[in-house]
Motif scaffolding. Structure first.
Motif, PDB file in Angstrom:
ATOM      1  N   SER A   1       0.897  -1.224  -0.081  1.00 28.10           N
ATOM      2  CA  SER A   1      -0.053  -0.010   0.153  1.00 28.10           C
ATOM      3  C   SER A   1       0.859   1.131  -0.086  1.00 28.10           C
ATOM      4  CB  SER A   1      -0.984   0.039   1.210  1.00 28.10           C
ATOM      5  OG  SER A   1      -1.784  -1.085   0.992  1.00 28.10           O
ATOM      6  N   PHE A   2       1.924   1.321   0.707  1.00 27.52           N
ATOM      7  CA  PHE A   2       2.915   2.453   0.888  1.00 27.52           C
ATOM      8  C   PHE A   2       3.595   2.609  -0.716  1.00 27.52           C
ATOM      9  CE2 PHE A   2       7.806   3.502   1.020  1.00 27.52           C
ATOM     10  CZ  PHE A   2       7.353   4.833   1.624  1.00 27.52           C
ATOM     11  N   MET A   3       4.047   1.406  -1.192  1.00 25.43           N
ATOM     12  CA  MET A   3       4.485   1.497  -2.616  1.00 25.43           C
ATOM     13  C   MET A   3       3.731   2.123  -3.583  1.00 25.43           C
ATOM     14  SD  MET A   3       6.896  -2.000  -2.591  1.00 25.43           S
ATOM     15  CE  MET A   3       7.384  -1.550  -4.253  1.00 25.43           C
ATOM     16  N   THR A   4       2.386   1.584  -3.545  1.00 26.00           N
ATOM     17  CA  THR A   4       1.441   2.079  -4.511  1.00 26.00           C
ATOM     18  C   THR A   4       1.051   3.620  -4.174  1.00 26.00           C
ATOM     19  OG1 THR A   4       0.112   0.029  -4.530  1.00 26.00           O
ATOM     20  CG2 THR A   4      -0.987   1.877  -5.040  1.00 26.00           C
ATOM     21  N   ARG A   5       1.058   4.089  -3.061  1.00 31.44           N
ATOM     22  CA  ARG A   5       0.742   5.696  -2.819  1.00 31.44           C
ATOM     23  C   ARG A   5       1.981   6.323  -3.212  1.00 31.44           C
ATOM     24  NH1 ARG A   5      -0.942   5.845   2.849  1.00 31.44           N
ATOM     25  NH2 ARG A   5      -3.056   5.372   1.839  1.00 31.44           N
ATOM     26  N   VAL A   6       3.303   5.866  -3.192  1.00 27.56           N
ATOM     27  CA  VAL A   6       4.549   6.531  -3.305  1.00 27.56           C
ATOM     28  C   VAL A   6       4.517   6.358  -5.003  1.00 27.56           C
ATOM     29  CG1 VAL A   6       6.916   6.467  -3.524  1.00 27.56           C
ATOM     30  CG2 VAL A   6       5.872   6.026  -1.402  1.00 27.56           C
ATOM     31  N   ALA A   7       4.248   5.285  -5.604  1.00 31.43           N
ATOM     32  CA  ALA A   7       4.135   5.136  -6.958  1.00 31.43           C
ATOM     33  C   ALA A   7       3.207   6.057  -7.719  1.00 31.43           C
ATOM     34  CB  ALA A   7       3.690   3.591  -7.440  1.00 31.43           C
ATOM     35  N   LEU A   8       1.955   6.326  -7.313  1.00 34.34           N
ATOM     36  CA  LEU A   8       1.098   7.285  -7.699  1.00 34.34           C
ATOM     37  C   LEU A   8       1.720   8.662  -7.854  1.00 34.34           C
ATOM     38  CD1 LEU A   8      -2.440   5.902  -6.515  1.00 34.34           C
ATOM     39  CD2 LEU A   8      -1.486   5.721  -8.808  1.00 34.34           C
ATOM     40  N   HIS A   9       2.316   8.881  -6.725  1.00 29.83           N
ATOM     41  CA  HIS A   9       2.940  10.409  -6.684  1.00 29.83           C
ATOM     42  C   HIS A   9       4.072  10.596  -7.523  1.00 29.83           C
ATOM     43  CE1 HIS A   9       4.227  14.045  -4.581  1.00 29.83           C
ATOM     44  NE2 HIS A   9       5.481  13.691  -4.486  1.00 29.83           N
ATOM     45  N   ALA A  10       5.085   9.483  -7.657  1.00 26.95           N
ATOM     46  CA  ALA A  10       6.151   9.633  -8.308  1.00 26.95           C
ATOM     47  C   ALA A  10       5.736   9.930  -9.647  1.00 26.95           C
ATOM     48  CB  ALA A  10       7.062   8.201  -8.140  1.00 26.95           C
ATOM     49  N   ASP A  11       4.711   9.106 -10.207  1.00 27.18           N
ATOM     50  CA  ASP A  11       4.290   9.326 -11.408  1.00 27.18           C
ATOM     51  C   ASP A  11       3.849  10.640 -11.813  1.00 27.18           C
ATOM     52  OD1 ASP A  11       4.435   7.585 -13.930  1.00 27.18           O
ATOM     53  OD2 ASP A  11       2.172   7.568 -13.756  1.00 27.18           O
ATOM     54  N   LYS A  12       3.072  11.251 -10.911  1.00 31.89           N
ATOM     55  CA  LYS A  12       2.411  12.550 -10.825  1.00 31.89           C
ATOM     56  C   LYS A  12       3.708  13.507 -10.959  1.00 31.89           C
ATOM     57  CE  LYS A  12      -0.294  15.683  -8.365  1.00 31.89           C
ATOM     58  NZ  LYS A  12      -1.299  15.945  -7.245  1.00 31.89           N
ATOM     59  N   VAL A  13       4.955  13.557 -10.128  1.00 33.83           N
ATOM     60  CA  VAL A  13       5.798  14.467 -10.228  1.00 33.83           C
ATOM     61  C   VAL A  13       6.981  13.829 -11.270  1.00 33.83           C
ATOM     62  CG1 VAL A  13       5.213  15.251  -7.821  1.00 33.83           C
ATOM     63  CG2 VAL A  13       7.001  13.472  -8.506  1.00 33.83           C
ATOM     64  N   ASN A  14       6.829  12.826 -11.721  1.00 38.13           N
ATOM     65  CA  ASN A  14       7.907  12.340 -12.818  1.00 38.13           C
ATOM     66  C   ASN A  14       9.426  12.211 -12.200  1.00 38.13           C
ATOM     67  OD1 ASN A  14       8.798  11.256 -15.328  1.00 38.13           O
ATOM     68  ND2 ASN A  14       9.457  13.406 -15.989  1.00 38.13           N
ATOM     69  N   HIS A  15       9.178  11.617 -11.030  1.00 35.38           N
ATOM     70  CA  HIS A  15      10.490  11.164 -10.443  1.00 35.38           C
ATOM     71  C   HIS A  15      10.153  10.014  -9.770  1.00 35.38           C
ATOM     72  CE1 HIS A  15      14.243  12.124  -8.930  1.00 35.38           C
ATOM     73  NE2 HIS A  15      14.091  12.018  -7.586  1.00 35.38           N
ATOM     74  N   HIS A  16      11.081   8.925 -10.177  1.00 33.71           N
ATOM     75  CA  HIS A  16      10.766   7.644  -9.731  1.00 33.71           C
ATOM     76  C   HIS A  16      11.753   7.099  -8.879  1.00 33.71           C
ATOM     77  CE1 HIS A  16       8.297   8.507 -13.301  1.00 33.71           C
ATOM     78  NE2 HIS A  16       7.412   7.763 -12.768  1.00 33.71           N
ATOM     79  N   PRO A  17      11.666   6.347  -7.700  1.00 33.56           N
ATOM     80  CA  PRO A  17      12.697   5.984  -7.135  1.00 33.56           C
ATOM     81  C   PRO A  17      13.172   4.623  -7.346  1.00 33.56           C
ATOM     82  CG  PRO A  17      10.371   5.390  -6.031  1.00 33.56           C
ATOM     83  CD  PRO A  17      10.383   6.202  -7.156  1.00 33.56           C
TER      84      PRO A  17
END
Length: 143
Positions: free
Chosen positions: A75-91
């Protein structure tokens, strides 16, 4: 009238494509500056104070998040993935069961940028929405 509508519609799409290409070129990631010494002392220090570590072999930061179970970790990874895609910066990350290991660095800039600091702060905020994982007890060896 139909000829005019087709001509306008036919010109609109190529113009939008050119505009998109220009915006992409102007705002490309190559222009993202690495952290200054002042930013490292102030902004990055805030993350280092909460268990993020600077990787000695490269200009990057690292943290391991441990959750109660796989469901919370994912769930944490999903939340981060959605944000990362939005700001175009992927961990860079690695997940096994309830553990998520994360490395942040901006590849286009060749090191740490404010994007990494902001992403780290977002991750901390996202992780706080879950119950803290109890720390494992270390057995005392009385040898």
């Amino acid at each position: 009238k139909q000829w005019y509508q087709r001509r306008v519609r036919g010109m609109l799409i190529p113009r939008l494509l050119v505009l998109g290409l220009l915006l992409y070129t102007v705002y490309s990631a190559d222009d993202i500056p690495k952290l200054t010494d002042e930013q490292r002392a102030e902004d990055l220090k805030a993350l280092l104070d909460i268990d993020w570590k600077v990787l000695p072999e490269r200009d990057a930061i690292y943290k391991e998040f441990v959750f109660l179970d796989f469901n919370e970790a994912f769930s944490f990874m999903t939340r981060v993935a959605l944000h990362a895609d939005k700001v175009n910066h992927h961990p860079e990350w690695f997940n096994v069961h309830k553990t998520v290991e994360i490395t942040l660095s901006t590849n286009e800039s060749g090191g740490l940028t404010m994007r990494d600091v902001e992403m780290g702060k977002f991750m901390e905020k996202a992780a706080k929405q879950f119950e803290p994982c109890p720390t494992p007890k270390v057995a005392d060896n009385q040898d």
